[in-house]
Design an enzyme around this catalytic site. Structure first.
Site, PDB file in Angstrom:
ATOM      1  N   ASP A 122      41.283  40.413  41.907  1.00 31.86           N
ATOM      2  CA  ASP A 122      42.436  40.215  41.029  1.00 31.86           C
ATOM      3  C   ASP A 122      42.788  41.517  40.327  1.00 31.86           C
ATOM      4  O   ASP A 122      41.910  42.313  39.996  1.00 31.86           O
ATOM      5  CB  ASP A 122      42.068  39.143  39.994  1.00 31.86           C
ATOM      6  CG  ASP A 122      43.257  38.509  39.310  1.00 31.86           C
ATOM      7  OD1 ASP A 122      44.304  39.161  39.173  1.00 31.86           O
ATOM      8  OD2 ASP A 122      43.136  37.348  38.879  1.00 31.86           O
ATOM      9  N   HIS A 124      43.913  41.384  37.410  1.00 31.18           N
ATOM     10  CA  HIS A 124      43.655  41.030  36.011  1.00 31.18           C
ATOM     11  C   HIS A 124      42.243  40.471  35.850  1.00 31.18           C
ATOM     12  O   HIS A 124      41.647  39.984  36.808  1.00 31.18           O
ATOM     13  CB  HIS A 124      44.677  39.989  35.547  1.00 31.18           C
ATOM     14  CG  HIS A 124      46.098  40.377  35.800  1.00 31.18           C
ATOM     15  ND1 HIS A 124      46.745  40.093  36.986  1.00 31.18           N
ATOM     16  CD2 HIS A 124      46.986  41.047  35.038  1.00 31.18           C
ATOM     17  CE1 HIS A 124      47.984  40.572  36.941  1.00 31.18           C
ATOM     18  NE2 HIS A 124      48.154  41.161  35.776  1.00 31.18           N
ATOM     19  N   ASP A 126      41.532  37.929  33.629  1.00 25.41           N
ATOM     20  CA  ASP A 126      41.628  36.494  33.314  1.00 25.41           C
ATOM     21  C   ASP A 126      40.496  36.049  32.394  1.00 25.41           C
ATOM     22  O   ASP A 126      39.952  34.950  32.532  1.00 25.41           O
ATOM     23  CB  ASP A 126      41.651  35.659  34.600  1.00 25.41           C
ATOM     24  CG  ASP A 126      42.913  35.904  35.424  1.00 25.41           C
ATOM     25  OD1 ASP A 126      43.874  36.476  34.877  1.00 25.41           O
ATOM     26  OD2 ASP A 126      42.925  35.554  36.611  1.00 25.41           O
ATOM     27  N   HIS A 139      47.001  30.994  32.719  1.00 21.43           N
ATOM     28  CA  HIS A 139      46.584  31.639  33.968  1.00 21.43           C
ATOM     29  C   HIS A 139      45.864  32.963  33.706  1.00 21.43           C
ATOM     30  O   HIS A 139      45.284  33.530  34.624  1.00 21.43           O
ATOM     31  CB  HIS A 139      47.760  31.817  34.939  1.00 21.43           C
ATOM     32  CG  HIS A 139      48.674  32.962  34.646  1.00 21.43           C
ATOM     33  ND1 HIS A 139      49.469  33.543  35.616  1.00 21.43           N
ATOM     34  CD2 HIS A 139      48.943  33.633  33.494  1.00 21.43           C
ATOM     35  CE1 HIS A 139      50.188  34.520  35.080  1.00 21.43           C
ATOM     36  NE2 HIS A 139      49.880  34.587  33.800  1.00 21.43           N
ATOM     37  N   ASP A 226      43.390  36.298  43.935  1.00 19.31           N
ATOM     38  CA  ASP A 226      44.758  36.330  43.425  1.00 19.31           C
ATOM     39  C   ASP A 226      45.516  37.359  44.252  1.00 19.31           C
ATOM     40  O   ASP A 226      45.102  38.515  44.351  1.00 19.31           O
ATOM     41  CB  ASP A 226      44.734  36.723  41.943  1.00 19.31           C
ATOM     42  CG  ASP A 226      46.090  36.610  41.268  1.00 19.31           C
ATOM     43  OD1 ASP A 226      47.113  36.891  41.923  1.00 19.31           O
ATOM     44  OD2 ASP A 226      46.122  36.267  40.070  1.00 19.31           O
ATOM     45  N   ASP A 228      47.944  39.037  43.614  1.00 16.54           N
ATOM     46  CA  ASP A 228      48.387  40.234  42.899  1.00 16.54           C
ATOM     47  C   ASP A 228      47.307  41.317  42.848  1.00 16.54           C
ATOM     48  O   ASP A 228      47.550  42.423  42.338  1.00 16.54           O
ATOM     49  CB  ASP A 228      48.925  39.904  41.503  1.00 16.54           C
ATOM     50  CG  ASP A 228      47.868  39.497  40.479  1.00 16.54           C
ATOM     51  OD1 ASP A 228      46.692  39.864  40.622  1.00 16.54           O
ATOM     52  OD2 ASP A 228      48.233  38.806  39.504  1.00 16.54           O
TER      53      ASP A 228
END
Length: 299
Positions: A122, A124, A126, A139, A226, A228
């Protein structure tokens, strides 16, 4: 890996503001995920999508979190579905949907292992909670909730917490971390390979170290991918794109190495948003990566 895969879609777009990611499971199916996995030699059972509906979008007045009640309800349904898959002995493959669905996936998976590992692929972390989140979007909180951090409604889905230990996590591809997430990573010693490490070490070494690290301390590994994590050049159809990401070849190699290591026991692919995509480019990419993860080879 187990030769039977059960697919469940989680058409959730309530964990963030940009609409459209609820169509992610359909986009991935349209890209041929079932046919691809069957060609590799798996028996695939498509269980359809959990029902989420169109609840009114609200901000929880107490916590400032967006759509808290609806996200909790959806994740409870997903946790029950994944629990049933695990009890049958199938491999659970969850299609998202925004990344808040990982709360439900991990709630359904974790209790079947003594020490579950998690690869969080990911851009990010999270790792936010209501106190650290700049947006209130859930999210950005699923890994924190799975660690037992944040609102009880999120952490206690499945009836137990935490679902994973700090030392059993490896984050790969991070390049957009909030201040509270950075502090938590440093305090708890969470293993993170940012884009700096990927560029400096190369994906081969990053995955070798990740696999070795998790093999030493876990009895199963969940992959939460993810889209992204990949650069928007390769995956334009995501809600929160961040430039400077992992490329297609690096990601394909990462999945192939996980297949060879035979450590992945459950997986989810999330944040495919066909409204923002280019002719389902991101959905097709997701299927390509699933093919590599489940052992597809050129020769």
């Amino acid at each position: 890996m187990k030769k039977r895969i059960s697919i469940v879609g989680a058409p959730m777009d309530l964990g963030q503001l940009r609409r459209g990611v609820d169509m992610g499971p359909s986009a991935i199916r349209y890209a041929g995920v079932i046919e691809r996995l069957e060609q590799i030699g798996y028996e695939v059972h498509d269980m359809g999508d959990i029902q989420i509906g169109r609840p009114k979008l609200v901000t929880d007045p107490k916590t400032g979190l967006r759509n808290l009640e609806a996200v909790v309800t959806a994740n409870k349904k997903l946790a029950e579905k994944v629990d049933n898959i695990m009890r049958r002995g199938d491999f659970p493959l969850v299609l998202g949907g925004d990344h808040s669905i990982a709360i439900g996936t991990l709630a359904g998976v974790s209790k079947y292992f003594n020490s579950l590992g998690v690869i969080w692929y990911d851009a990010h972390g999270d790792l936010n909670t209501a106190e650290t989140s700049p947006s209130g979007n859930i999210h950005g909180m699923p890994l924190a909730a799975s660690l037992g951090l944040g609102e009880n409604e999120l952490t206690e889905i499945g009836g137990y917490f935490p679902k994973v230990k700090f030392e059993n996590i490896v984050i790969i591809g991070a390049r957009a971390l909030d201040p509270g997430e950075k502090q938590l990573i440093k305090e708890k010693g969470i293993k993170v390979y940012t884009m700096h490490e990927i560029d400096r070490l190369g994906m081969t070494r990053v995955m070798e170290e990740t696999i070795s690290y998790l093999k030493e301390r876990t009895d199963g590994v969940h992959l939460s991918l993810d889209l992204d994590a990949l650069d928007p050049l390769f995956a334009p159809g995501v809600g929160t794109p961040v430039v400077g990401g992992i490329d297609y070849r690096e990601s394909n190699l990462a999945m192939e190495m996980l297949a060879e290591a035979e450590i992945i026991t459950s997986a989810e692919f999330v944040e495919v948003n066909p409204i923002l995509d280019e002719r389902n480019k991101t959905g097709i990419l997701a299927v390509d990566l699933m093919g590599a993860l489940f052992g597809e080879r050129l020769l």
